[in-house]
Design a protein around this motif. Sequence first.
Motif, mmCIF file in Angstrom:
data_model
loop_
_atom_site.group_PDB
_atom_site.id
_atom_site.type_symbol
_atom_site.label_atom_id
_atom_site.label_comp_id
_atom_site.label_asym_id
_atom_site.label_seq_id
_atom_site.Cartn_x
_atom_site.Cartn_y
_atom_site.Cartn_z
ATOM 1 N N PRO A 106 2.643 10.968 -5.202
ATOM 2 C CA PRO A 106 3.941 11.274 -4.607
ATOM 3 C C PRO A 106 3.966 12.585 -3.827
ATOM 4 O O PRO A 106 4.730 12.723 -2.876
ATOM 5 C CB PRO A 106 4.893 11.329 -5.802
ATOM 6 C CG PRO A 106 4.035 11.546 -6.980
ATOM 7 C CD PRO A 106 2.708 10.941 -6.661
ATOM 8 N N GLU A 107 3.129 13.521 -4.189
ATOM 9 C CA GLU A 107 3.121 14.798 -3.484
ATOM 10 C C GLU A 107 2.792 14.631 -2.004
ATOM 11 O O GLU A 107 3.339 15.304 -1.154
ATOM 12 C CB GLU A 107 2.124 15.752 -4.134
ATOM 13 C CG GLU A 107 2.212 17.139 -3.575
ATOM 14 C CD GLU A 107 2.101 18.202 -4.646
ATOM 15 O OE1 GLU A 107 1.586 19.258 -4.308
ATOM 16 O OE2 GLU A 107 2.515 17.961 -5.785
ATOM 17 N N ASN A 108 1.914 13.695 -1.692
ATOM 18 C CA ASN A 108 1.507 13.475 -0.312
ATOM 19 C C ASN A 108 2.211 12.298 0.361
ATOM 20 O O ASN A 108 2.198 12.195 1.583
ATOM 21 C CB ASN A 108 -0.001 13.244 -0.241
ATOM 22 C CG ASN A 108 -0.762 14.495 -0.605
ATOM 23 O OD1 ASN A 108 -0.449 15.573 -0.120
ATOM 24 N ND2 ASN A 108 -1.736 14.359 -1.477
ATOM 25 N N TRP A 109 2.811 11.394 -0.426
ATOM 26 C CA TRP A 109 3.326 10.163 0.148
ATOM 27 C C TRP A 109 4.810 9.898 -0.108
ATOM 28 O O TRP A 109 5.295 8.842 0.272
ATOM 29 C CB TRP A 109 2.517 8.978 -0.374
ATOM 30 C CG TRP A 109 1.154 8.951 0.202
ATOM 31 C CD1 TRP A 109 0.032 9.486 -0.342
ATOM 32 C CD2 TRP A 109 0.767 8.398 1.447
ATOM 33 N NE1 TRP A 109 -1.043 9.289 0.483
ATOM 34 C CE2 TRP A 109 -0.612 8.613 1.597
ATOM 35 C CE3 TRP A 109 1.433 7.726 2.473
ATOM 36 C CZ2 TRP A 109 -1.322 8.182 2.713
ATOM 37 C CZ3 TRP A 109 0.725 7.297 3.569
ATOM 38 C CH2 TRP A 109 -0.634 7.531 3.684
ATOM 39 N N LYS A 110 5.529 10.793 -0.730
ATOM 40 C CA LYS A 110 6.930 10.489 -1.009
ATOM 41 C C LYS A 110 7.734 10.442 0.284
ATOM 42 O O LYS A 110 7.386 11.074 1.282
ATOM 43 C CB LYS A 110 7.527 11.471 -2.012
ATOM 44 C CG LYS A 110 7.581 12.900 -1.558
ATOM 45 C CD LYS A 110 8.074 13.767 -2.693
ATOM 46 C CE LYS A 110 7.855 15.228 -2.348
ATOM 47 N NZ LYS A 110 8.096 16.087 -3.457
ATOM 48 N N ALA A 168 0.837 -1.208 0.000
ATOM 49 C CA ALA A 168 0.000 0.000 0.000
ATOM 50 C C ALA A 168 0.869 1.254 0.000
ATOM 51 O O ALA A 168 0.587 2.225 -0.723
ATOM 52 C CB ALA A 168 -0.932 -0.008 1.206
ATOM 53 N N LYS A 169 1.935 1.246 0.782
ATOM 54 C CA LYS A 169 2.845 2.393 0.847
ATOM 55 C C LYS A 169 3.487 2.643 -0.525
ATOM 56 O O LYS A 169 3.534 3.775 -1.007
ATOM 57 C CB LYS A 169 3.922 2.125 1.896
ATOM 58 C CG LYS A 169 4.929 3.238 2.062
ATOM 59 C CD LYS A 169 5.937 2.851 3.138
ATOM 60 C CE LYS A 169 7.064 3.837 3.204
ATOM 61 N NZ LYS A 169 8.092 3.431 4.158
ATOM 62 N N PHE A 170 3.957 1.579 -1.147
ATOM 63 C CA PHE A 170 4.578 1.686 -2.469
ATOM 64 C C PHE A 170 3.575 2.243 -3.486
ATOM 65 O O PHE A 170 3.893 3.118 -4.289
ATOM 66 C CB PHE A 170 5.084 0.304 -2.905
ATOM 67 C CG PHE A 170 5.795 0.302 -4.217
ATOM 68 C CD1 PHE A 170 7.083 0.783 -4.321
ATOM 69 C CD2 PHE A 170 5.174 -0.197 -5.358
ATOM 70 C CE1 PHE A 170 7.754 0.777 -5.531
ATOM 71 C CE2 PHE A 170 5.823 -0.206 -6.571
ATOM 72 C CZ PHE A 170 7.120 0.277 -6.656
ATOM 73 N N TRP A 171 2.353 1.719 -3.431
ATOM 74 C CA TRP A 171 1.295 2.172 -4.337
ATOM 75 C C TRP A 171 1.050 3.675 -4.160
ATOM 76 O O TRP A 171 1.014 4.432 -5.120
ATOM 77 C CB TRP A 171 0.024 1.379 -4.058
ATOM 78 C CG TRP A 171 -1.159 1.794 -4.879
ATOM 79 C CD1 TRP A 171 -2.075 2.751 -4.589
ATOM 80 C CD2 TRP A 171 -1.529 1.277 -6.149
ATOM 81 N NE1 TRP A 171 -2.997 2.854 -5.584
ATOM 82 C CE2 TRP A 171 -2.693 1.956 -6.559
ATOM 83 C CE3 TRP A 171 -1.017 0.292 -6.979
ATOM 84 C CZ2 TRP A 171 -3.335 1.685 -7.759
ATOM 85 C CZ3 TRP A 171 -1.653 0.030 -8.179
ATOM 86 C CH2 TRP A 171 -2.795 0.723 -8.551
ATOM 87 N N LEU A 172 0.879 4.097 -2.924
ATOM 88 C CA LEU A 172 0.591 5.500 -2.649
ATOM 89 C C LEU A 172 1.754 6.412 -3.022
ATOM 90 O O LEU A 172 1.540 7.506 -3.559
ATOM 91 C CB LEU A 172 0.236 5.696 -1.173
ATOM 92 C CG LEU A 172 -1.106 5.109 -0.755
ATOM 93 C CD1 LEU A 172 -1.223 5.075 0.755
ATOM 94 C CD2 LEU A 172 -2.249 5.869 -1.385
ATOM 95 N N GLN A 173 2.982 5.987 -2.774
ATOM 96 C CA GLN A 173 4.149 6.794 -3.126
ATOM 97 C C GLN A 173 4.236 7.013 -4.634
ATOM 98 O O GLN A 173 4.690 8.056 -5.080
ATOM 99 C CB GLN A 173 5.435 6.141 -2.631
ATOM 100 C CG GLN A 173 5.615 6.270 -1.145
ATOM 101 C CD GLN A 173 6.828 5.525 -0.644
ATOM 102 O OE1 GLN A 173 7.323 4.599 -1.266
ATOM 103 N NE2 GLN A 173 7.308 5.929 0.518
ATOM 104 N N ASN A 174 3.801 6.027 -5.401
ATOM 105 C CA ASN A 174 3.859 6.159 -6.853
ATOM 106 C C ASN A 174 2.631 6.840 -7.440
ATOM 107 O O ASN A 174 2.730 7.530 -8.445
ATOM 108 C CB ASN A 174 4.064 4.791 -7.501
ATOM 109 C CG ASN A 174 5.480 4.325 -7.350
ATOM 110 O OD1 ASN A 174 6.370 4.813 -8.020
ATOM 111 N ND2 ASN A 174 5.701 3.413 -6.432
#
Length: 154
Positions: A129-133, A120-126
Amino acid sequence: MATSQYEKKVRPKLPLVAKWCRSGLTDKEIWNRLGIEKSSYYAYQNKFPEFKEIVHKNKEFCDAEVENQFYKNCLGYEYVEQALTTKKEVIYVDGKRVKEISEPVVVELRKHKPSETNAAKFWLQNRDPENWKEKQQIDLGNKDDKPFKLEDVI
């Protein structure tokens, strides 16, 4: 009549090409395994629709399968698992145990696969990215976007 390189080197290996595409091989790895040049590999795709279709459909199919499974792992999912167990039957006659019969039986178990935090973290970072990088960029107020000098900070 001379047989073309396609007929000799590629057509007999079309099932292998499909497997190689599903296995994640790159185009370069595929043309090397076929023993042909890069230019021939792409020329054959343009000239022979069956070859192009095998390469593209198998790559797209696998990419979609992996993406779908990754998405499911992000959210968690329910699945059914089969397990082998033993069914026992005891036969009594006049209150005495006479016989025991046991036979294997397949039962279905409903299970839950919890979501994978890292997926889930990987998905959100990609995807966002503005909110999860991982690294956040902090505005330090330097208007000209030039790095600060040490003497400016002290």
